[in-house]
Scaffold this motif. Structure first.
Motif, PDB file in Angstrom:
ATOM      1  N   ALA A   1       8.518 -29.899  10.466  1.00 47.49           N
ATOM      2  CA  ALA A   1       8.567 -30.478  11.754  1.00 47.49           C
ATOM      3  C   ALA A   1       9.404 -29.483  12.581  1.00 47.49           C
ATOM      4  O   ALA A   1       9.164 -29.412  13.831  1.00 47.49           O
ATOM      5  N   LEU A   2      10.585 -29.194  12.217  1.00 50.31           N
ATOM      6  CA  LEU A   2      11.614 -28.459  13.151  1.00 50.31           C
ATOM      7  C   LEU A   2      10.845 -27.053  13.281  1.00 50.31           C
ATOM      8  O   LEU A   2      11.106 -26.346  14.193  1.00 50.31           O
ATOM      9  N   LEU A   3      10.181 -26.445  11.988  1.00 50.93           N
ATOM     10  CA  LEU A   3       9.447 -25.290  12.388  1.00 50.93           C
ATOM     11  C   LEU A   3       8.374 -25.422  13.573  1.00 50.93           C
ATOM     12  O   LEU A   3       8.429 -24.256  14.557  1.00 50.93           O
ATOM     13  N   ILE A   4       7.440 -26.359  13.473  1.00 52.62           N
ATOM     14  CA  ILE A   4       6.584 -26.509  14.436  1.00 52.62           C
ATOM     15  C   ILE A   4       7.279 -26.676  15.903  1.00 52.62           C
ATOM     16  O   ILE A   4       6.778 -26.062  16.893  1.00 52.62           O
ATOM     17  N   TYR A   5       8.376 -27.471  15.942  1.00 51.35           N
ATOM     18  CA  TYR A   5       8.834 -27.525  17.296  1.00 51.35           C
ATOM     19  C   TYR A   5       9.721 -26.258  17.805  1.00 51.35           C
ATOM     20  O   TYR A   5       9.205 -25.866  19.075  1.00 51.35           O
ATOM     21  N   ASN A   6      10.612 -25.741  17.031  1.00 46.66           N
ATOM     22  CA  ASN A   6      11.010 -24.384  17.420  1.00 46.66           C
ATOM     23  C   ASN A   6      10.051 -23.359  17.808  1.00 46.66           C
ATOM     24  O   ASN A   6       9.900 -22.671  18.732  1.00 46.66           O
TER      25      ASN A   6
ATOM     26  N   ALA B   1       0.515 -27.793  12.723  1.00 43.43           N
ATOM     27  CA  ALA B   1       0.431 -29.210  12.963  1.00 43.43           C
ATOM     28  C   ALA B   1      -0.489 -29.805  12.312  1.00 43.43           C
ATOM     29  O   ALA B   1      -0.499 -30.895  11.661  1.00 43.43           O
ATOM     30  N   VAL B   2      -1.901 -29.410  12.669  1.00 42.46           N
ATOM     31  CA  VAL B   2      -3.111 -29.896  11.983  1.00 42.46           C
ATOM     32  C   VAL B   2      -3.056 -30.031  10.457  1.00 42.46           C
ATOM     33  O   VAL B   2      -3.341 -31.146   9.821  1.00 42.46           O
ATOM     34  N   ILE B   3      -2.689 -28.773   9.993  1.00 40.38           N
ATOM     35  CA  ILE B   3      -2.618 -28.899   8.357  1.00 40.38           C
ATOM     36  C   ILE B   3      -1.305 -29.706   7.943  1.00 40.38           C
ATOM     37  O   ILE B   3      -1.750 -30.286   6.828  1.00 40.38           O
ATOM     38  N   TYR B   4      -0.294 -30.144   8.708  1.00 43.11           N
ATOM     39  CA  TYR B   4       0.819 -30.680   8.361  1.00 43.11           C
ATOM     40  C   TYR B   4       0.431 -32.248   8.337  1.00 43.11           C
ATOM     41  O   TYR B   4       0.536 -32.800   7.395  1.00 43.11           O
TER      42      TYR B   4
ATOM     43  N   LEU C   1       5.628 -21.112   4.643  1.00 37.95           N
ATOM     44  CA  LEU C   1       5.732 -21.254   2.924  1.00 37.95           C
ATOM     45  C   LEU C   1       6.701 -21.938   2.396  1.00 37.95           C
ATOM     46  O   LEU C   1       6.973 -22.960   1.824  1.00 37.95           O
ATOM     47  N   ASP C   2       7.997 -21.367   3.084  1.00 40.83           N
ATOM     48  CA  ASP C   2       9.463 -21.497   2.560  1.00 40.83           C
ATOM     49  C   ASP C   2       9.552 -23.034   3.073  1.00 40.83           C
ATOM     50  O   ASP C   2      10.332 -23.884   2.466  1.00 40.83           O
ATOM     51  N   SER C   3       9.072 -23.099   4.364  1.00 41.24           N
ATOM     52  CA  SER C   3       9.402 -24.418   5.046  1.00 41.24           C
ATOM     53  C   SER C   3       8.624 -25.664   4.340  1.00 41.24           C
ATOM     54  O   SER C   3       8.993 -26.801   4.045  1.00 41.24           O
ATOM     55  N   TYR C   4       7.444 -25.410   3.961  1.00 42.81           N
ATOM     56  CA  TYR C   4       6.627 -26.512   3.195  1.00 42.81           C
ATOM     57  C   TYR C   4       7.446 -26.677   1.721  1.00 42.81           C
ATOM     58  O   TYR C   4       7.427 -27.906   1.300  1.00 42.81           O
ATOM     59  N   GLY C   5       7.834 -25.663   1.334  1.00 45.98           N
ATOM     60  CA  GLY C   5       8.618 -25.758  -0.114  1.00 45.98           C
ATOM     61  C   GLY C   5       9.878 -26.507   0.209  1.00 45.98           C
ATOM     62  O   GLY C   5      10.102 -27.539  -0.731  1.00 45.98           O
ATOM     63  N   PHE C   6      10.611 -26.275   1.102  1.00 49.05           N
ATOM     64  CA  PHE C   6      11.888 -26.997   1.287  1.00 49.05           C
ATOM     65  C   PHE C   6      11.427 -28.682   1.750  1.00 49.05           C
ATOM     66  O   PHE C   6      12.196 -29.603   1.308  1.00 49.05           O
ATOM     67  N   THR C   7      10.326 -28.631   2.530  1.00 46.69           N
ATOM     68  CA  THR C   7      10.195 -30.410   2.871  1.00 46.69           C
ATOM     69  C   THR C   7       9.784 -31.012   1.675  1.00 46.69           C
ATOM     70  O   THR C   7       9.933 -32.109   1.713  1.00 46.69           O
TER      71      THR C   7
END
Length: 288
Positions: free
Chosen positions: A243-248, A263-266, A63-69
Motif C-alpha cells: 500500500a505504501l509503495l503504491i501511494y509513494n 493496485a489491480v494486482i493487489y 517483489l520485496d514489498s509483497y514479501g514484507f507485506t
C-alpha cells in the motif's frame, strides 16, 4: 408505485450515486489508466497494453514489498486472533470490573492511527532508549525503528495493540451465544476447562473466528498508516508495504499508471486470499 417504494428509492439512490462517484468510478478509472503510461500529471499518454503488468513481476522493489507485506500479514493475523480470543475469554469470565476492562481494550480502536503511530515513534526512538541507558538495559538502548531487521516488529506491536480491540468485541459477541447448558453438561461428563473450550466453546464461535481471520488478514495486508507514521517505509525499504509503495510511486514518484496496475494486482491477491480463507474455514466449521 406505492409511497413506500418511492421513499425506499429516494433513500437508496443518493447513497448509491455517492458510492459510485467516490468508489466505483475511481476504481474503474484506475483500471483504465493501468493500461497506459500516464504519470499522473501530463495531459497526454499512450496505451501500452499489459506492459505495466508484465514489468511488475520483474521489479525487485515490488517483489520485496509483497514479501514484507505477506510476512507482516501472516504473523499479524495469527497474533491478533490469538490475543483477541484469549482476552475475550478472560473478559467473558466472572471477574470484577469486566465492563471497565472491555472499555479499556476497545479504546485503541477509536484513536487516530496516525496520531498513535507518531506517539509510538517517539516512544521507540526516545523514551525506551533513555530508559535503557538510565538503568543499563542494553537491548533497550537501541532504537528498533532504525534497525532494518527489527523495525517491522515495532510496527507490528502497535498494529496488534490497535487491531485487537475490534476483534475482541466480535469474539465477546460470539461467546454470548454459547449456551450455559453445554458447559453444565460437559462438566458432568468430567471435561476440564481446556476440553470445554476446544469441544464446546470453539465450535460454537467458529463463525466468529472465520470472519475475524478474514478481516485481520485483509487489514494486515493493507497496513499503511502505522508505517507512514513510524518508519515511512525505512530503514531503506525494509518496511515498505504494498500500500505504501503504491501511494509513494503513484502520487509522488511519477508512476501513476504503473502503480495503478500494481493496485489491480493487489486487489486480486487480497480478494483471492479472502475467498480461500472463507472456503477453508467454513469447511472446517461444518466438520466440527
Amino acid at each position: 408505485m406505492n409511497p413506500r417504494m418511492i421513499t425506499f428509492y429516494l433513500m437508496v439512490i443518493p447513497a448509491a450515486l455517492l458510492f459510485f462517484a467516490f468508489h466505483t468510478l475511481p476504481a474503474l478509472k484506475g483500471i483504465y489508466y493501468s493500461f497506459t503510461n500516464w504519470n499522473g500529471i501530463a495531459l497526454d499518454y499512450d496505451f501500452v497494453g499489459f506492459k505495466n503488468y508484465i514489468n511488475l513481476f520483474k521489479d525487485q522493489a515490488i517483489l520485496d514489498s509483497y514479501g514484507f507485506t505477506f510476512k507482516f500479514a501472516v504473523v499479524g493475523a495469527i497474533l491478533i486472533n490469538l490475543f483477541s480470543l484469549v482476552l475475550a475469554v478472560g473478559l467473558n469470565a466472572k471477574i470484577k470490573g469486566k465492563n471497565f476492562f472491555r472499555a479499556v481494550y476497545f479504546l485503541p480502536n477509536i484513536l487516530s492511527v496516525l496520531i498513535v503511530g507518531f506517539i509510538f515513534n517517539f516512544f521507540f526512538t526516545s523514551i525506551l532508549p533513555d530508559i535503557g541507558e538510565k538503568y543499563g538495559i542494553g537491548f533497550l538502548t537501541q532504537n528498533i525503528l532504525g534497525n532494518a531487521d527489527l523495525a517491522w516488529i515495532g510496527i507490528l506491536l502497535v498494529f496488534l495493540w490497535q487491531s485487537c480491540a475490534f476483534n475482541i468485541i466480535l469474539y465477546l459477541s460470539g461467546l454470548q451465544t454459547v449456551p450455559t447448558e453445554l458447559y453444565e453438561a460437559s462438566s458432568l461428563d468430567g471435561a476440564n476447562r481446556w476440553q470445554q473450550f476446544w469441544k464446546v466453546t470453539f465450535p460454537v464461535i467458529a463463525p466468529f473466528f472465520t470472519i475475524n481471520m478474514v478481516l485481520s488478514m485483509k487489514n494486515s495486508m493493507m497496513v499503511f498508516d502505522q508505517i507512514v507514521a513510524m518508519t515511512n517505509g525505512g530503514p531503506g525499504y525494509s518496511t515498505t508495504s504494498i500500500a505504501l509503495l503504491i501511494y509513494n510511486g503513484g502520487f509522488s514518484g511519477g508512476e501513476f499508471a504503473y502503480q495503478s496496475a500494481n493496485a489491480v494486482i493487489y486487489f486480486i491477491v487480497i480478494m483471492a486470499i479472502s475467498v480461500f480463507q472463507l472456503k477453508v474455514l467454513q469447511k472446517r466449521e461444518m466438520n466440527m
